[in-house]
Design an enzyme around this catalytic site. Structure first.
Site, PDB file in Angstrom:
ATOM      1  N   ARG A  70       0.825  -1.228   0.000  1.00  0.00           N
ATOM      2  CA  ARG A  70       0.000   0.000   0.000  1.00  0.00           C
ATOM      3  C   ARG A  70       0.858   1.278   0.000  1.00  0.00           C
ATOM      4  O   ARG A  70       0.493   2.291   0.596  1.00  0.00           O
ATOM      5  CB  ARG A  70      -0.928   0.041   1.215  1.00  0.00           C
ATOM      6  CG  ARG A  70      -1.916  -1.095   1.292  1.00  0.00           C
ATOM      7  CD  ARG A  70      -2.921  -1.069   0.137  1.00  0.00           C
ATOM      8  NE  ARG A  70      -4.010  -1.953   0.415  1.00  0.00           N
ATOM      9  CZ  ARG A  70      -4.009  -3.260   0.152  1.00  0.00           C
ATOM     10  NH1 ARG A  70      -2.962  -3.821  -0.443  1.00  0.00           N
ATOM     11  NH2 ARG A  70      -5.056  -3.986   0.446  1.00  0.00           N
ATOM     12  N   CYS A 114     -10.704  -0.673   3.588  1.00  0.00           N
ATOM     13  CA  CYS A 114     -10.062  -0.753   4.902  1.00  0.00           C
ATOM     14  C   CYS A 114      -9.586   0.625   5.337  1.00  0.00           C
ATOM     15  O   CYS A 114      -9.006   1.367   4.554  1.00  0.00           O
ATOM     16  CB  CYS A 114      -8.896  -1.737   4.859  1.00  0.00           C
ATOM     17  SG  CYS A 114      -9.474  -3.436   4.809  1.00  0.00           S
ATOM     18  N   GLU A 117      -4.986   3.759   6.190  1.00  0.00           N
ATOM     19  CA  GLU A 117      -4.893   3.322   4.807  1.00  0.00           C
ATOM     20  C   GLU A 117      -5.705   4.289   3.955  1.00  0.00           C
ATOM     21  O   GLU A 117      -5.357   4.609   2.829  1.00  0.00           O
ATOM     22  CB  GLU A 117      -5.446   1.897   4.668  1.00  0.00           C
ATOM     23  CG  GLU A 117      -4.801   1.127   3.526  1.00  0.00           C
ATOM     24  CD  GLU A 117      -5.764   0.810   2.396  1.00  0.00           C
ATOM     25  OE1 GLU A 117      -5.314   0.754   1.256  1.00  0.00           O
ATOM     26  OE2 GLU A 117      -6.961   0.646   2.663  1.00  0.00           O
TER      27      GLU A 117
HETATM   28  N1  EPU Z   1     -10.840 -10.806  10.703  1.00  0.00           N
HETATM   29  C1  EPU Z   1     -11.585 -10.876  11.850  1.00  0.00           C
HETATM   30  N2  EPU Z   1     -12.592  -9.979  12.023  1.00  0.00           N
HETATM   31  C2  EPU Z   1     -12.870  -9.017  11.131  1.00  0.00           C
HETATM   32  C3  EPU Z   1     -12.107  -8.937   9.942  1.00  0.00           C
HETATM   33  C4  EPU Z   1     -11.092  -9.848   9.741  1.00  0.00           C
HETATM   34  O1  EPU Z   1     -11.341 -11.726  12.699  1.00  0.00           O
HETATM   35  O2  EPU Z   1     -13.792  -8.227  11.372  1.00  0.00           O
HETATM   36  C5  EPU Z   1      -9.784 -11.812  10.487  1.00  0.00           C
HETATM   37  C6  EPU Z   1     -10.157 -12.743   9.329  1.00  0.00           C
HETATM   38  O3  EPU Z   1     -10.938 -13.802   9.763  1.00  0.00           O
HETATM   39  C7  EPU Z   1      -8.796 -13.166   8.814  1.00  0.00           C
HETATM   40  C8  EPU Z   1      -7.903 -11.959   9.119  1.00  0.00           C
HETATM   41  O4  EPU Z   1      -8.588 -11.169  10.079  1.00  0.00           O
HETATM   42  O5  EPU Z   1      -8.318 -14.259   9.551  1.00  0.00           O
HETATM   43  C9  EPU Z   1      -7.625 -11.136   7.868  1.00  0.00           C
HETATM   44  O6  EPU Z   1      -8.852 -10.680   7.316  1.00  0.00           O
HETATM   45  P1  EPU Z   1      -9.136 -10.546   5.744  1.00  0.00           P
HETATM   46  O7  EPU Z   1      -8.785 -11.810   5.066  1.00  0.00           O
HETATM   47  O8  EPU Z   1     -10.467  -9.960   5.576  1.00  0.00           O
HETATM   48  O9  EPU Z   1      -8.018  -9.563   5.269  1.00  0.00           O
HETATM   49  P2  EPU Z   1      -7.568  -8.170   5.813  1.00  0.00           P
HETATM   50  O10 EPU Z   1      -6.140  -8.294   6.203  1.00  0.00           O
HETATM   51  O11 EPU Z   1      -8.486  -7.613   6.832  1.00  0.00           O
HETATM   52  C10 EPU Z   1      -6.682  -7.334   3.507  1.00  0.00           C
HETATM   53  C11 EPU Z   1      -6.693  -6.017   2.818  1.00  0.00           C
HETATM   54  C12 EPU Z   1      -7.999  -5.835   2.044  1.00  0.00           C
HETATM   55  C13 EPU Z   1      -8.140  -6.966   1.054  1.00  0.00           C
HETATM   56  C14 EPU Z   1      -8.117  -8.295   1.814  1.00  0.00           C
HETATM   57  C15 EPU Z   1      -8.134  -9.499   0.893  1.00  0.00           C
HETATM   58  C16 EPU Z   1      -5.486  -4.342   4.103  1.00  0.00           C
HETATM   59  C17 EPU Z   1      -5.567  -3.257   5.113  1.00  0.00           C
HETATM   60  N3  EPU Z   1      -6.617  -4.961   3.821  1.00  0.00           N
HETATM   61  O12 EPU Z   1      -7.701  -7.287   4.501  1.00  0.00           O
HETATM   62  O13 EPU Z   1      -7.906  -4.622   1.352  1.00  0.00           O
HETATM   63  O14 EPU Z   1      -9.343  -6.836   0.347  1.00  0.00           O
HETATM   64  O15 EPU Z   1      -6.885  -8.387   2.584  1.00  0.00           O
HETATM   65  O16 EPU Z   1      -6.895  -9.684   0.294  1.00  0.00           O
HETATM   66  O17 EPU Z   1      -4.406  -4.610   3.576  1.00  0.00           O
HETATM   67  C18 EPU Z   1      -8.340  -2.271   1.326  1.00  0.00           C
HETATM   68  O18 EPU Z   1      -7.172  -2.129   0.977  1.00  0.00           O
HETATM   69  O19 EPU Z   1      -9.109  -1.288   1.461  1.00  0.00           O
HETATM   70  C19 EPU Z   1      -8.825  -3.617   1.592  1.00  0.00           C
HETATM   71  C20 EPU Z   1     -10.046  -3.836   1.987  1.00  0.00           C
END
Ligand code: EPU
Length: 302
Positions: A177, A226, A296
């Protein structure tokens, strides 16, 4: 900020810039938050150096808007005008394994257009809203891929040098990012080199990513995706969730019930509401985990 000087208005028209007076940034951003200012739509990249010189001569501050999908804009009358590229026709030109894409092109449409021509690699970006220019600046990524991996050339307006430049992919660094572009560089177009893959195979990847996104993110609601970057080795969403903060609200700004790193505008939230919710959640995470979450979302608060 409102441009009233008729001579300046004529000069803008001569540069093929369309002036939309008192545009609502709430209508131009996915969060649906933001005050009003004049919107200047640029129909010719080549007019940008003269446009910037003109604005500077008149001491008019400006900001450059992409698709408004990752942006939180302040309330009320805004103290700068907003520049935005109009979409050219065509937005994408294919040449062998290269796709030359205008920065104003919609990211999702670009992914599907390339897919239909057996050009893959970007399946993960399918549900990411916004323009190709915005994705490029932030190095948008999801499901293990990032757009930076496919960038071979970028056309941009470099404000520091007051000129349009072409950079090759190896002159730019793409990190999580984050990119090495200067904050005032304006993305104009990009050449992507995409791996050749049969459409059917790409489509399958697209379906999987769409499904994952639908099941974990509040897609139908107004959000900027995010809010915080993930700190190294951790997930901001999981930390916020573990603190039981889903549903926490300030006015209509609310931590999503579906994904805790998405903050939604559940009605008529103001920037003040959203910023105060962000500060509150950041403070609680810092207290509980000792981690200072970095935004972000891009904030344009006057
Ligand atoms: N999780 C929770 N509770 C929540 C949300 C997530 O426990 O409310 C846990 C999930 O179960 C999982 C872990 O946290 O084990 C990671 O969650 P997720 O797979 O949704 O990925 P993320 O790290 O929260 C990132 C990117 C997203 C992207 C997704 C999919 C960032 C800040 N976020 O989210 O990007 O869509 O991976 O690859 O890097 C964005 O950039 O705006 C964005 C949404």
């Amino acid at each position: 900020m409102h441009i009233e000087d008729p001579k300046l208005q004529t000069d803008l028209t001569a540069l093929a810039v369309e002036l939309r007076a008192r545009a609502s940034l709430a209508e131009l951003t996915h969060l649906g938050i933001g005050g009003t200012t004049d919107l200047l739509r640029i129909t010719k990249h080549e007019s940008i150096p003269a446009l910037i010189a003109l604005l500077e001569r008149h001491q008019i501050p400006y900001k450059f808007l992409g698709g408004g999908s990752n942006l939180l804009v302040g309330d009320g009358e805004l103290p700068w005008v907003v520049l935005q590229l109009a979409k050219p026709d065509p937005e994408i030109v294919l040449e062998g394994k290269f796709a030359r894409v205008d920065a104003a092109a919609d990211l999702g449409r670009t992914v599907t257009f390339c897919a239909k021509h057996d050009m893959g690699g970007m399946e993960g970006l399918i549900g990411v809203p916004g323009t190709v220019g915005g994705a490029l600046r932030m190095n948008a990524g999801a499901y293990g891929m990032q757009i930076g991996s496919y960038v071979r050339e970028v056309k941009l307006y470099r404000a520091a040098e007051r000129q349009i430049k072409i950079l090759s992919g190896d002159q730019i660094s793409f990190e999580y990012r984050h990119t090495s572009f200067a904050p005032d560089d304006m993305m104009l177009a990009v050449t992507l080199e995409l791996p050749s893959k049969p459409y059917k195979e790409i489509l399958q990847g697209i379906r999987i990513c769409n499904e994952k996104r639908r099941s974990s993110q509040p897609l139908g609601q107004k959000s900027a995706g995010c809010i915080f970057k993930n700190p190294p080795g951790a997930s901001a969403g999981r930390m916020i969730d573990e603190l039981g903060l889903k549903g926490l609200s300030v006015g209509d700004a609310r931590v999503s019930d579906r994904h805790a790193n998405f903050f939604v505008n559940a009605g008529t939230a103001s920037a003040k509401d959203m910023l105060s919710l962000i500060a509150d959640v950041r403070g609680r995470v810092e207290k509980a985990f000792g981690v200072n979450l970095e935004n972000e979302v891009v904030v344009w608060n006057a």
